[in-house]
Design an enzyme around this catalytic site. Structure first.
Site, PDB file in Angstrom:
ATOM      1  N   GLU B  29     -26.630  62.525 -66.000  1.00 56.42           N
ATOM      2  CA  GLU B  29     -28.226  61.942 -66.193  1.00 56.42           C
ATOM      3  C   GLU B  29     -28.864  62.971 -65.364  1.00 56.42           C
ATOM      4  O   GLU B  29     -28.507  63.162 -64.273  1.00 56.42           O
ATOM      5  CB  GLU B  29     -28.144  60.551 -65.676  1.00 56.42           C
ATOM      6  CG  GLU B  29     -27.431  59.542 -66.886  1.00 56.42           C
ATOM      7  CD  GLU B  29     -27.119  58.308 -66.048  1.00 56.42           C
ATOM      8  OE1 GLU B  29     -27.574  58.024 -65.005  1.00 56.42           O
ATOM      9  OE2 GLU B  29     -26.292  57.566 -66.947  1.00 56.42           O
ATOM     10  N   GLU B  70     -23.493  55.321 -69.561  1.00 59.31           N
ATOM     11  CA  GLU B  70     -22.438  55.997 -69.034  1.00 59.31           C
ATOM     12  C   GLU B  70     -20.942  55.741 -69.936  1.00 59.31           C
ATOM     13  O   GLU B  70     -20.122  56.734 -69.871  1.00 59.31           O
ATOM     14  CB  GLU B  70     -22.232  55.309 -67.572  1.00 59.31           C
ATOM     15  CG  GLU B  70     -22.932  55.721 -66.719  1.00 59.31           C
ATOM     16  CD  GLU B  70     -24.329  55.302 -66.386  1.00 59.31           C
ATOM     17  OE1 GLU B  70     -24.642  54.330 -67.205  1.00 59.31           O
ATOM     18  OE2 GLU B  70     -25.038  55.529 -65.530  1.00 59.31           O
ATOM     19  N   PHE B  93     -23.629  57.839 -59.238  1.00 64.96           N
ATOM     20  CA  PHE B  93     -22.923  57.007 -58.027  1.00 64.96           C
ATOM     21  C   PHE B  93     -21.704  56.294 -58.511  1.00 64.96           C
ATOM     22  O   PHE B  93     -21.751  55.792 -59.578  1.00 64.96           O
ATOM     23  CB  PHE B  93     -23.965  56.030 -57.566  1.00 64.96           C
ATOM     24  CG  PHE B  93     -25.126  56.535 -56.805  1.00 64.96           C
ATOM     25  CD1 PHE B  93     -25.378  56.632 -55.591  1.00 64.96           C
ATOM     26  CD2 PHE B  93     -26.304  57.027 -57.596  1.00 64.96           C
ATOM     27  CE1 PHE B  93     -26.373  57.043 -54.952  1.00 64.96           C
ATOM     28  CE2 PHE B  93     -27.343  57.498 -57.108  1.00 64.96           C
ATOM     29  CZ  PHE B  93     -27.624  57.552 -55.848  1.00 64.96           C
ATOM     30  N   ASP B  95     -20.639  53.608 -57.764  1.00 66.59           N
ATOM     31  CA  ASP B  95     -20.657  52.176 -58.021  1.00 66.59           C
ATOM     32  C   ASP B  95     -21.176  52.027 -59.524  1.00 66.59           C
ATOM     33  O   ASP B  95     -20.878  50.932 -59.954  1.00 66.59           O
ATOM     34  CB  ASP B  95     -21.991  51.761 -57.388  1.00 66.59           C
ATOM     35  CG  ASP B  95     -22.064  52.380 -55.847  1.00 66.59           C
ATOM     36  OD1 ASP B  95     -21.993  51.475 -54.801  1.00 66.59           O
ATOM     37  OD2 ASP B  95     -22.301  53.642 -55.417  1.00 66.59           O
ATOM     38  N   PHE B  96     -21.484  53.086 -60.268  1.00 70.38           N
ATOM     39  CA  PHE B  96     -21.925  52.833 -61.807  1.00 70.38           C
ATOM     40  C   PHE B  96     -20.393  52.866 -62.645  1.00 70.38           C
ATOM     41  O   PHE B  96     -20.527  52.726 -63.717  1.00 70.38           O
ATOM     42  CB  PHE B  96     -22.698  54.104 -62.163  1.00 70.38           C
ATOM     43  CG  PHE B  96     -23.913  54.240 -61.462  1.00 70.38           C
ATOM     44  CD1 PHE B  96     -24.551  53.106 -60.442  1.00 70.38           C
ATOM     45  CD2 PHE B  96     -24.798  55.430 -61.512  1.00 70.38           C
ATOM     46  CE1 PHE B  96     -25.444  53.317 -59.918  1.00 70.38           C
ATOM     47  CE2 PHE B  96     -26.050  55.277 -60.836  1.00 70.38           C
ATOM     48  CZ  PHE B  96     -26.241  54.563 -59.917  1.00 70.38           C
ATOM     49  N   HIS B 139     -25.248  51.135 -54.253  1.00 76.29           N
ATOM     50  CA  HIS B 139     -25.217  52.662 -54.153  1.00 76.29           C
ATOM     51  C   HIS B 139     -24.589  53.209 -53.185  1.00 76.29           C
ATOM     52  O   HIS B 139     -24.912  54.472 -52.976  1.00 76.29           O
ATOM     53  CB  HIS B 139     -26.522  53.136 -54.338  1.00 76.29           C
ATOM     54  CG  HIS B 139     -27.424  52.792 -55.526  1.00 76.29           C
ATOM     55  ND1 HIS B 139     -27.840  51.808 -56.115  1.00 76.29           N
ATOM     56  CD2 HIS B 139     -27.811  54.080 -56.276  1.00 76.29           C
ATOM     57  CE1 HIS B 139     -28.468  51.938 -57.356  1.00 76.29           C
ATOM     58  NE2 HIS B 139     -28.540  53.375 -57.243  1.00 76.29           N
TER      59      HIS B 139
HETATM   60  C1  LIG Z   1     -25.768  52.376 -64.342  1.00 77.89           C
HETATM   61  C2  LIG Z   1     -26.766  53.297 -63.778  1.00 77.89           C
HETATM   62  N1  LIG Z   1     -26.925  54.475 -63.951  1.00 77.89           N
HETATM   63  C3  LIG Z   1     -27.639  55.301 -63.472  1.00 77.89           C
HETATM   64  C4  LIG Z   1     -28.600  55.016 -62.380  1.00 77.89           C
HETATM   65  C5  LIG Z   1     -29.413  55.911 -61.743  1.00 77.89           C
HETATM   66  N2  LIG Z   1     -31.080  55.465 -62.149  1.00 77.89           N
HETATM   67  C6  LIG Z   1     -31.494  54.708 -61.418  1.00 77.89           C
HETATM   68  S1  LIG Z   1     -32.864  54.242 -61.995  1.00 77.89           S
HETATM   69  C7  LIG Z   1     -32.750  55.453 -63.516  1.00 77.89           C
HETATM   70  C8  LIG Z   1     -33.588  55.789 -64.448  1.00 77.89           C
HETATM   71  C9  LIG Z   1     -34.148  54.532 -65.119  1.00 77.89           C
HETATM   72  O1  LIG Z   1     -35.085  54.770 -65.978  1.00 77.89           O
HETATM   73  P1  LIG Z   1     -35.991  53.493 -66.825  1.00 77.89           P
HETATM   74  O2  LIG Z   1     -34.731  52.529 -67.305  1.00 77.89           O
HETATM   75  O3  LIG Z   1     -36.745  54.162 -67.740  1.00 77.89           O
HETATM   76  O4  LIG Z   1     -36.540  52.810 -65.451  1.00 77.89           O
HETATM   77  P2  LIG Z   1     -37.910  53.538 -64.742  1.00 77.89           P
HETATM   78  O5  LIG Z   1     -37.189  53.973 -63.617  1.00 77.89           O
HETATM   79  O6  LIG Z   1     -38.757  54.266 -65.646  1.00 77.89           O
HETATM   80  O7  LIG Z   1     -38.585  52.265 -64.319  1.00 77.89           O
HETATM   81  C10 LIG Z   1     -31.390  56.080 -63.194  1.00 77.89           C
HETATM   82  C11 LIG Z   1     -31.065  57.186 -64.282  1.00 77.89           C
HETATM   83  C12 LIG Z   1     -28.505  53.594 -62.186  1.00 77.89           C
HETATM   84  N3  LIG Z   1     -29.103  52.882 -61.145  1.00 77.89           N
HETATM   85  N4  LIG Z   1     -27.535  52.730 -62.713  1.00 77.89           N
END
Ligand SMILES: Cc1ncc(C[n+]2csc(CCOP(=O)(O)OP(=O)(O)O)c2C)c(N)n1
Ligand SMILES: [Mg+2]
Lengths: 321, 337
Positions: B29, B70, B93, B95-96, B139
């Site tokens: 990502e 993922e 992370f 954690d994911f 995290h």
């Molecule tokens: C399972 C998981 N994968 C990746 C992340 C890292 N991460 C945190 S926020 C995010 C983007 C989320 O995008 P969106 O769902 O569009 O929400 P927005 O931030 O735009 O409000 C990512 C990839 C995470 N927290 N959990």
């Protein structure tokens, strides 16, 4: 159901509360007063408030890492939230959760969430509780465009439909997941996805409080009447970075400024209620002023609050070694 | 040789292996970032910038941004590995892992054995772990013991920039699934690192300090804390051996047993929770094999059995500290004959 003057004032108050809360957190983070990962909801207020204006404490919501707005819209105490974000003992979660994990189950707020796609399955659970115990409640998952690509989300659509759960999935499409555009990452469309699972899916302009409020009303009514789940695709924009500290180089030049100038949900709301004489400008100004001083008070309380101590580390566990 | 950060060392290892072998690809990502967006391309280079610059050099065909899915892309990397590519997939992370663990432990880890030795799965999963970032419960975890438990996975925990480059290079060249745990609090730590590519063999511990009184076995970032304690205790006349196992699977049992036999005392330091972690694992190994060489009971220094708290005031007492390590060493040295 119609919005009366008190409802309108309350909606505006909640939207202002979110905006000022986020602006304050932004400044305080920049000043080095707030630790950790912080994701701000500024610009998206009409979505949380447009939906949550219909909800009561018996209704549940699940939020995301960008959760402050949903918390405030659902009635969480802003002072307790601010203290939580500062990591203080008087925070809503005793300082143990922080920005990404604010929750207040007494308000039906099942938590912000550090795991993208963590909320939708939980909301199936809350909806199952409401259905089984016949509380008349509904359960709403707020999720991002990025989260809409998570397996947990799509599995939840299916489960909610086949069990006919009073669940609603609010996809807040702010056009980016971190630096990745939703125009690229989302195959098909959100509403066609809903259709594929046999549930109503509606697209709505998330800068327009009234539009969100109306679409949410219909979906919530269906859920309360036992007619099953719905999806709402809310199109909006976030004003700050993905997290505080993000340089936002992936957005186009002037992209956010243009939205702020032309589509700001607070400005649009104000314009609409004043033009149609639903509220007086003075009433709105008064709300703005009182919210501002309340947010200052929240920050002062959080700043002056005491931190948890080592004795707090091993509370809330049922086993220790 | 030149001074490189942990982040740069990892980046260089991946870049050099991509230059050497066109089957090496990278995915994750925002691994480049800016996909489909109007602004800067390669805007992020991963959430903490580890893979920055790879996309401009190797193109989007070999540096693939993924949606937040993922299960799909980690599984995709496993499938690609089993069919001829050498993917380096980032699970942002650790954690994911909850979202995608099936693809790791039931799929990738099982292929070689389950298919009667016919499958080769040169998969690398890079992932961030560890507390200290005020990143709270979802995290900050140290989940390497869970991966170490699974036959069919190799698990590496680089403890500095030199280790990071060598272990990453080795991982990419390895024909089995390897999970590399990068401590998020270490990315800016710098040291001299060779410019040319080099591998560090798995299962060969690094003895970072040699002493007579006590052996400290430490994992990942904890190696640095153990070194610090060893150096400061010299002044008190306590001489410590520090062992960095480098990989938890395979584990260099021989070096651990040899050094503990020599000193007769063991302190194991592990940032993971206290049950079923690397500290309990090493303690069991030592008591099973060389119990009679021990002059004092083994001591473990770990995080407590609670989720990682957010508040700095709590997180600071959660993480094993040099003070706690020093106290444990002094206690062990003060005991026995
Ligand atoms: C399972 C998981 N994968 C990746 C992340 C890292 N991460 C945190 S926020 C995010 C983007 C989320 O995008 P969106 O769902 O569009 O929400 P927005 O931030 O735009 O409000 C990512 C990839 C995470 N927290 N959990
Ligand atoms: Mg988004």
């Amino acid at each position: 159901m119609q919005l009366n003057r008190d409802d309108l004032k309350e909606a505006y108050r909640r939207m202002c509360l979110i905006r000022d809360f986020e602006d304050k957190v932004h400044d305080e983070f920049a000043a080095g007063n707030i630790p950790g990962f912080v994701h701000l909801y500024a610009g998206e207020e009409a979505s949380a408030v447009g939906v949550c204006m219909h909800l009561e404490d018996r209704d549940a919501i699940a939020s995301t890492h960008r959760g402050h707005g949903h918390c405030i819209a659902k009635g969480c105490d802003a002072e307790g939230m601010m203290s939580e974000i500062y990591g203080k003992k008087d925070g809503l979660c005793g300082g143990k959760g922080g920005s990404m994990h604010i929750a207040d189950l007494s308000k039906g707020m099942l938590g912000a969430n550090g795991i993208v796609g963590g909320g939708p399955p939980l909301i199936c659970g809350a909806a199952l509780t409401a259905k089984t115990l016949k509380t008349g409640g509904v359960a709403i998952a707020f999720l991002g465009d990025g989260a809409s690509n998570q397996g947990t989300t799509l599995e939840s659509y299916n489960l909610a439909k086949i069990w006919n759960l009073p669940a609603i999935f609010v996809v807040e499409d702010n056009r980016y997941a971190e630096s990745t555009a939703s125009a690229w990452s989302v195959a098909g469309t959100q509403t066609k996805r809903a259709e594929g699972f046999g549930m109503p899916g509606t697209e709505v302009d998330g800068h327009d409080f009234f539009a969100v409020w109306e679409v949410a009303r219909e979906a919530i009514e269906r859920a309360r009447n036992g007619e099953g789940p719905s999806l709402i695709h809310v199109k909006l924009n976030r004003y700050y970075g993905h997290f505080e500290g993000d340089a936002i180089t992936y957005k186009g030049d002037g992209e956010v400024d243009k939205v702020k100038a032309e589509q700001d949900c607070l400005k649009l709301f104000k314009q609409r209620v004043v033009e149609t004489s639903l509220l007086e400008p003075d009433e709105l100004n008064e709300i703005e002023t009182s919210v501002k001083s309340y947010i200052d008070q929240c920050a002062a309380t959080a700043t002056n609050g005491s931190s948890p101590t080592e004795a707090d580390l091993m509370t809330d566990v049922y086993l220790s070694y | 040789m030149s001074v490189k950060s942990y982040r740069q060392a990892l980046n260089e290892a991946i870049r050099q292996e991509m230059e050497r072998d066109e089957r090496v690809i990278v995915m994750g990502e925002d691994i480049a970032g800016g996909m489909g967006a109007p602004g800067e391309d390669d805007a992020w280079g991963g959430v903490l910038g580890v893979t920055k610059g790879l996309m401009p050099q190797f193109g989007r065909e070999r540096v693939l941004d993924t949606p937040i899915s993922e299960s799909a892309f980690i599984g995709c990397a496993a499938g690609a590995a089993a069919t001829g590519l050498r993917p380096v997939a980032e699970l942002m992370f650790v954690d994911f892992m909850g979202v995608c663990f099936d693809q790791i432990f039931n799929q990738a880890a099982k292929f070689r054995y389950m298919f009667g030795g016919k499958a080769v799965t040169p998969l690398v999963i890079r992932t961030m772990y560890g507390a200290g970032f005020r990143a709270a419960s979802q995290h900050s975890q140290c989940l390497y013991p869970l991966f170490t438990h699974i036959p069919g996975l190799k698990v590496a925990l680089p403890s500095n920039a030199y280790e990071a480059k060598g272990l990453m290079t080795q991982a990419i060249r390895d024909d089995d699934p390897v999970v590399i745990f990068e401590h998020k609090a270490m990315y800016d730590e710098e040291m001299e690192v060779p410019d040319e590519a080099y591998g560090i063999p798995f299962g060969e511990a690094n003895v970072t300090r040699e002493g007579d009184d006590v052996t400290m076995v430490a994992f990942g970032r904890m190696v640095n804390l153990a070194n610090e304690v060893a150096d400061s205790l010299k002044g008190s006349g306590i001489s410590c051996t520090v062992v960095d196992p480098r990989t938890t699977s395979p584990l260099d049992e021989e070096t651990i047993l040899e050094t503990v036999s020599e000193t007769g005392r063991l302190v194991v330091i592990d940032e993971a929770h206290p049950r079923c972690n690397m500290a309990t694992d090493v303690s069991a190994l030592v008591s099973q094999e060389i119990f009679s060489d021990l002059k004092a009971p083994v001591k473990m220094v770990t995080a407590p059995h609670c989720p990682v708290p957010f508040s700095p005031a709590l997180e600071d007492v959660y993480i094993p500290s040099t003070a706690k390590i020093e106290a444990a060493v002094r206690e062990v040295v003060g005991k026995g004959h």
